[in-house]
Design a protein around this motif. Sequence first.
Motif, PDB file in Angstrom:
ATOM      1  N   GLU A 175      -2.996  -4.913  16.090  1.00 25.20           N
ATOM      2  CA  GLU A 175      -2.896  -4.990  14.631  1.00 25.20           C
ATOM      3  C   GLU A 175      -4.181  -4.526  13.951  1.00 25.20           C
ATOM      4  O   GLU A 175      -4.147  -3.931  12.869  1.00 25.20           O
ATOM      5  CB  GLU A 175      -2.556  -6.427  14.218  1.00 25.20           C
ATOM      6  N   GLU A 176      -5.331  -4.775  14.581  1.00 24.79           N
ATOM      7  CA  GLU A 176      -6.604  -4.388  13.977  1.00 24.79           C
ATOM      8  C   GLU A 176      -6.705  -2.869  13.829  1.00 24.79           C
ATOM      9  O   GLU A 176      -7.112  -2.359  12.777  1.00 24.79           O
ATOM     10  CB  GLU A 176      -7.767  -4.914  14.810  1.00 24.79           C
ATOM     11  N   ILE A 177      -6.342  -2.149  14.887  1.00 22.46           N
ATOM     12  CA  ILE A 177      -6.392  -0.684  14.831  1.00 22.46           C
ATOM     13  C   ILE A 177      -5.430  -0.168  13.762  1.00 22.46           C
ATOM     14  O   ILE A 177      -5.760   0.721  12.978  1.00 22.46           O
ATOM     15  CB  ILE A 177      -6.050  -0.080  16.203  1.00 22.46           C
ATOM     16  N   LYS A 178      -4.226  -0.743  13.728  1.00 19.42           N
ATOM     17  CA  LYS A 178      -3.237  -0.318  12.747  1.00 19.42           C
ATOM     18  C   LYS A 178      -3.729  -0.557  11.328  1.00 19.42           C
ATOM     19  O   LYS A 178      -3.612   0.299  10.448  1.00 19.42           O
ATOM     20  CB  LYS A 178      -1.913  -1.051  12.967  1.00 19.42           C
ATOM     21  N   LEU A 191      -6.526   1.843  10.126  1.00 19.94           N
ATOM     22  CA  LEU A 191      -6.109   3.209   9.799  1.00 19.94           C
ATOM     23  C   LEU A 191      -5.154   3.253   8.611  1.00 19.94           C
ATOM     24  O   LEU A 191      -5.300   4.086   7.716  1.00 19.94           O
ATOM     25  CB  LEU A 191      -5.437   3.867  11.007  1.00 19.94           C
ATOM     26  N   THR A 192      -4.188   2.346   8.573  1.00 16.49           N
ATOM     27  CA  THR A 192      -3.121   2.448   7.571  1.00 16.49           C
ATOM     28  C   THR A 192      -3.330   1.559   6.346  1.00 16.49           C
ATOM     29  O   THR A 192      -2.717   1.791   5.304  1.00 16.49           O
ATOM     30  CB  THR A 192      -1.768   2.068   8.190  1.00 16.49           C
ATOM     31  N   THR A 195       0.850  -1.183   0.000  1.00 17.81           N
ATOM     32  CA  THR A 195       0.000   0.000   0.000  1.00 17.81           C
ATOM     33  C   THR A 195       0.878   1.221   0.000  1.00 17.81           C
ATOM     34  O   THR A 195       1.962   1.215   0.579  1.00 17.81           O
ATOM     35  CB  THR A 195      -0.930   0.023   1.231  1.00 17.81           C
ATOM     36  N   LYS A 196       0.485   2.265  -0.652  1.00 20.83           N
ATOM     37  CA  LYS A 196       1.285   3.477  -0.734  1.00 20.83           C
ATOM     38  C   LYS A 196       1.005   4.351   0.474  1.00 20.83           C
ATOM     39  O   LYS A 196       0.272   5.324   0.416  1.00 20.83           O
ATOM     40  CB  LYS A 196       0.988   4.224  -2.037  1.00 20.83           C
ATOM     41  N   GLY A 197       1.630   3.974   1.591  1.00 15.65           N
ATOM     42  CA  GLY A 197       1.401   4.673   2.844  1.00 15.65           C
ATOM     43  C   GLY A 197       1.785   6.130   2.782  1.00 15.65           C
ATOM     44  O   GLY A 197       1.203   6.964   3.471  1.00 15.65           O
ATOM     45  N   GLN A 198       2.804   6.459   1.947  1.00 14.75           N
ATOM     46  CA  GLN A 198       3.250   7.839   1.893  1.00 14.75           C
ATOM     47  C   GLN A 198       2.200   8.752   1.276  1.00 14.75           C
ATOM     48  O   GLN A 198       2.304   9.970   1.392  1.00 14.75           O
ATOM     49  CB  GLN A 198       4.576   7.942   1.121  1.00 14.75           C
TER      50      GLN A 198
END
Length: 263
Positions: free
Chosen positions: A88-91, A94-95, A17-20
Amino acid sequence: MKNWIFIFTLILIPFMTKGQEAEWLINKDSIFTSTPSQHFNLYTFKGHLGTKTRLDLLKKREIAYHEISDFFEIETGVSVNIFLFENEEIKHNLTGHKGFGWGFDNNIVEVFNDSVRMDPYHELAHVMGYTLSHPPALIDEGTAVYLSQQFGDKAFSRLIGYPTKSTNEFLLMLSKKDGLKSISTLLSYDEFGNSNNATLDYCQAASFVEFLTREFGKQKFLELFKSLSFTKSTETEMIFERIYHLEMNQIENKWRKQLRANN
């Protein structure tokens, strides 16, 4: 640890995924509470971690920063963002990233709770290494695991449930069942997540990086690391031969012979 293969794969193989470009990263200052240190900005949700925990964590990351800088022989002023999530679920929500740890650009994203705590070295080795080069997975992941073993008190071994064993000892255990892959095969991988035994790949890569560093010296390894940025697999073996003055099969044979002899 019964499920160490699953856990290790989950931690270290990124979901693409393109997190940036993600909104959460752009709006980080309005989403998270930040705590700065000399080289880091630590981002957490309010109430997740106490002040002492955050400061202790940053202290350990600063130590890792200096050790990895010394290894790469770089003086970098890069500031690294660390995002810690309670689970991990929260992360993931969001991300969009699946797994416990992830490093890209100057960002490190991790789960941090009572049962999941990433070592300070692996993802940071990626972030700092990328200021020099973007080598193939064999060298990229091999270096990250090697440094986490060297500086992190066998962090790799502890992660997979064998805290007293070296990388080579564990590699020999794995290889009895599945065998070792050729170095040429590992050099052809852009990432280890697409292979059928990622744990073996990470372990073999770390062993090979350790061999190159100790057998031929760190300076030649750093030359190799810097020379392999975005190279095609057809070019990679030629670069190895130019730097080490040996054909790839000769280097591999020396590594395999030493692996058997020392364990």
